[in-house]
Design a protein around this motif. Structure first.
Motif, PDB file in Angstrom:
ATOM      1  N   GLY A   1      -0.885  -1.171  -7.912  1.00 35.45           N
ATOM      2  CA  GLY A   1       0.466  -1.027  -8.467  1.00 35.45           C
ATOM      3  C   GLY A   1       1.446  -1.935  -7.757  1.00 35.45           C
ATOM      4  O   GLY A   1       1.052  -2.890  -7.077  1.00 35.45           O
ATOM      5  N   GLU A   2       2.722  -1.644  -7.904  1.00 39.92           N
ATOM      6  CA  GLU A   2       3.752  -2.500  -7.313  1.00 39.92           C
ATOM      7  C   GLU A   2       4.087  -2.066  -5.891  1.00 39.92           C
ATOM      8  O   GLU A   2       3.840  -2.774  -4.922  1.00 39.92           O
ATOM      9  N   GLN A   3       4.665  -0.905  -5.773  1.00 36.73           N
ATOM     10  CA  GLN A   3       5.073  -0.371  -4.475  1.00 36.73           C
ATOM     11  C   GLN A   3       5.241   1.131  -4.643  1.00 36.73           C
ATOM     12  O   GLN A   3       5.420   1.612  -5.769  1.00 36.73           O
ATOM     13  N   PRO A   4       5.201   1.889  -3.552  1.00 33.58           N
ATOM     14  CA  PRO A   4       5.417   3.336  -3.702  1.00 33.58           C
ATOM     15  C   PRO A   4       6.812   3.606  -4.263  1.00 33.58           C
ATOM     16  O   PRO A   4       7.743   2.845  -4.013  1.00 33.58           O
ATOM     17  N   GLY A   5       6.944   4.670  -5.016  1.00 39.34           N
ATOM     18  CA  GLY A   5       8.244   5.112  -5.510  1.00 39.34           C
ATOM     19  C   GLY A   5       8.780   6.233  -4.621  1.00 39.34           C
ATOM     20  O   GLY A   5       8.239   6.507  -3.545  1.00 39.34           O
TER      21      GLY A   5
ATOM     22  N   ALA B   1       4.847   8.108 -12.680  1.00 42.07           N
ATOM     23  CA  ALA B   1       4.001   6.963 -13.074  1.00 42.07           C
ATOM     24  C   ALA B   1       2.532   7.268 -12.751  1.00 42.07           C
ATOM     25  O   ALA B   1       1.632   6.891 -13.508  1.00 42.07           O
TER      26      ALA B   1
ATOM     27  N   PRO C   1      -0.228   7.208  -2.740  1.00 36.30           N
ATOM     28  CA  PRO C   1       0.120   6.345  -3.862  1.00 36.30           C
ATOM     29  C   PRO C   1       0.004   7.059  -5.216  1.00 36.30           C
ATOM     30  O   PRO C   1      -0.852   7.927  -5.391  1.00 36.30           O
ATOM     31  N   PHE C   2       0.865   6.699  -6.124  1.00 36.23           N
ATOM     32  CA  PHE C   2       0.801   7.162  -7.517  1.00 36.23           C
ATOM     33  C   PHE C   2       0.678   8.686  -7.643  1.00 36.23           C
ATOM     34  O   PHE C   2      -0.233   9.184  -8.314  1.00 36.23           O
TER      35      PHE C   2
ATOM     36  N   GLU D   1       6.189   8.961  -3.850  1.00 35.77           N
ATOM     37  CA  GLU D   1       5.109   8.466  -2.994  1.00 35.77           C
ATOM     38  C   GLU D   1       5.604   8.267  -1.570  1.00 35.77           C
ATOM     39  O   GLU D   1       4.889   8.549  -0.600  1.00 35.77           O
TER      40      GLU D   1
ATOM     41  N   HIS E   1       2.445  -1.930 -16.144  1.00 33.26           N
ATOM     42  CA  HIS E   1       2.610  -0.840 -15.174  1.00 33.26           C
ATOM     43  C   HIS E   1       2.822   0.478 -15.934  1.00 33.26           C
ATOM     44  O   HIS E   1       3.563   0.499 -16.920  1.00 33.26           O
TER      45      HIS E   1
ATOM     46  N   ASN F   1      -1.160  -0.299  -3.732  1.00 34.44           N
ATOM     47  CA  ASN F   1       0.011  -1.043  -4.184  1.00 34.44           C
ATOM     48  C   ASN F   1       0.068  -2.413  -3.525  1.00 34.44           C
ATOM     49  O   ASN F   1      -0.439  -2.590  -2.413  1.00 34.44           O
TER      50      ASN F   1
HETATM   51  N1  URA Z   1       4.659   2.889  -8.875  1.00 34.32           N
HETATM   52  C1  URA Z   1       3.803   2.081  -8.212  1.00 34.32           C
HETATM   53  O1  URA Z   1       3.691   0.895  -8.481  1.00 34.32           O
HETATM   54  N2  URA Z   1       3.069   2.624  -7.259  1.00 34.32           N
HETATM   55  C2  URA Z   1       3.135   3.888  -6.924  1.00 34.32           C
HETATM   56  O2  URA Z   1       2.410   4.268  -6.009  1.00 34.32           O
HETATM   57  C3  URA Z   1       4.026   4.709  -7.621  1.00 34.32           C
HETATM   58  C4  URA Z   1       4.783   4.190  -8.589  1.00 34.32           C
END
Ligand code: URA
Ligand code: SF4
Length: 215
Positions: A59-63, A77, A72-73, A66, A181, A99
């Motif tokens: 993925g991109e980055q933790p939200g 999402a 993660p995730f 997270e 995403h 991520n």
């Molecule tokens: N979106 C992401 O890209 N990664 C996550 O871990 C949560 C949301």
């Protein structure tokens, strides 16, 4: 001698242990301060999953969720991702999920923390962690979720909208591909679009699932 790019571009490289396993990587990443993102985040959110998972989702980055949970995730999402990978015939427990960037980047809006896109300096700084995760897990299939992960893995010229669901030649895994995403599905403007987007995403994931067969 280091050239000017190396001087200006921070990278996590020096923190990575020799011949690391996932536990060693996770411990080292918990201490990472290679780029400024660690300052405003709660913790490093490292990837999770079996250490020889055949498929890896990036993925991109933790939200926000997270960042607080340290996994993660796990937010909205993540729920969408779980639902669609299951529908595609993949068991999340057998997948490694991570991520491109390991700290939550956000801006305040009132009392809320709003996701802010990582820039190319931050993505490059964090990339050694992703590379080391891939080297440790050795997945057969890597799936980039969204533009940030796709560009980190396949280069800046990569366009998810044009190339989603197709195999991409990559040094990282025998099979690699990108799709959107899962958070983009949550932002669909109406029910019909949302249904269509979910079906398209699931179809991309089915292609990834098909690559796992015949091992
Ligand atoms: N979106 C992401 O890209 N990664 C996550 O871990 C949560 C949301
Ligand atoms: Fe290190 Fe990545 Fe966090 Fe930046 S975002 S401090 S490179 S773990």
């Amino acid at each position: 001698m280091a050239d000017i790019d190396d001087i200006e571009q921070p990278r996590a490289t020096g923190l990575i242990p020799n011949e690391p396993d996932l536990e060693g990587l996770r411990e080292a990443a918990a201490e990472c301060t290679a780029c400024p993102l660690y300052r405003n985040a709660t913790q490093t959110v490292f990837g999770e999953g079996p250490d020889r998972a055949a498929i890896m989702f990036v993925g991109e980055q933790p939200g926000d969720y997270e960042d607080l949970a340290g996994h993660p995730f796990v937010g909205p999402a993540g729920k969408m991702l779980d639902r669609c990978i299951k529908e595609a015939g993949i068991d999340r427990r057998r997948a490694y999920v991570t991520n491109a960037v390991k700290h939550f980047k956000w801006v305040p809006r009132g009392t809320r923390r709003i996701h802010s896109k990582p820039n190319s300096m931050e993505i490059a700084a964090c990339f050694p962690w992703l590379e080391a995760e891939i080297a440790a897990v050795k997945p057969k299939v890597v799936v980039a979720l969204g533009a940030t992960a796709a560009q980190a893995l396949f280069g800046k010229a990569f366009r998810v909208t044009c190339e989603r669901g197709r195999l991409v030649a990559s040094r990282f895994a025998p099979y690699a591909m990108a799709t959107v995403h899962p958070s983009s599905l949550l932002r669909a403007p109406d029910e019909e679009t949302r249904h269509r987007e979910i079906a398209h995403f699931t179809e991309d994931l089915r292609k990834a699932a098909a690559l796992l067969k015949g091992r």
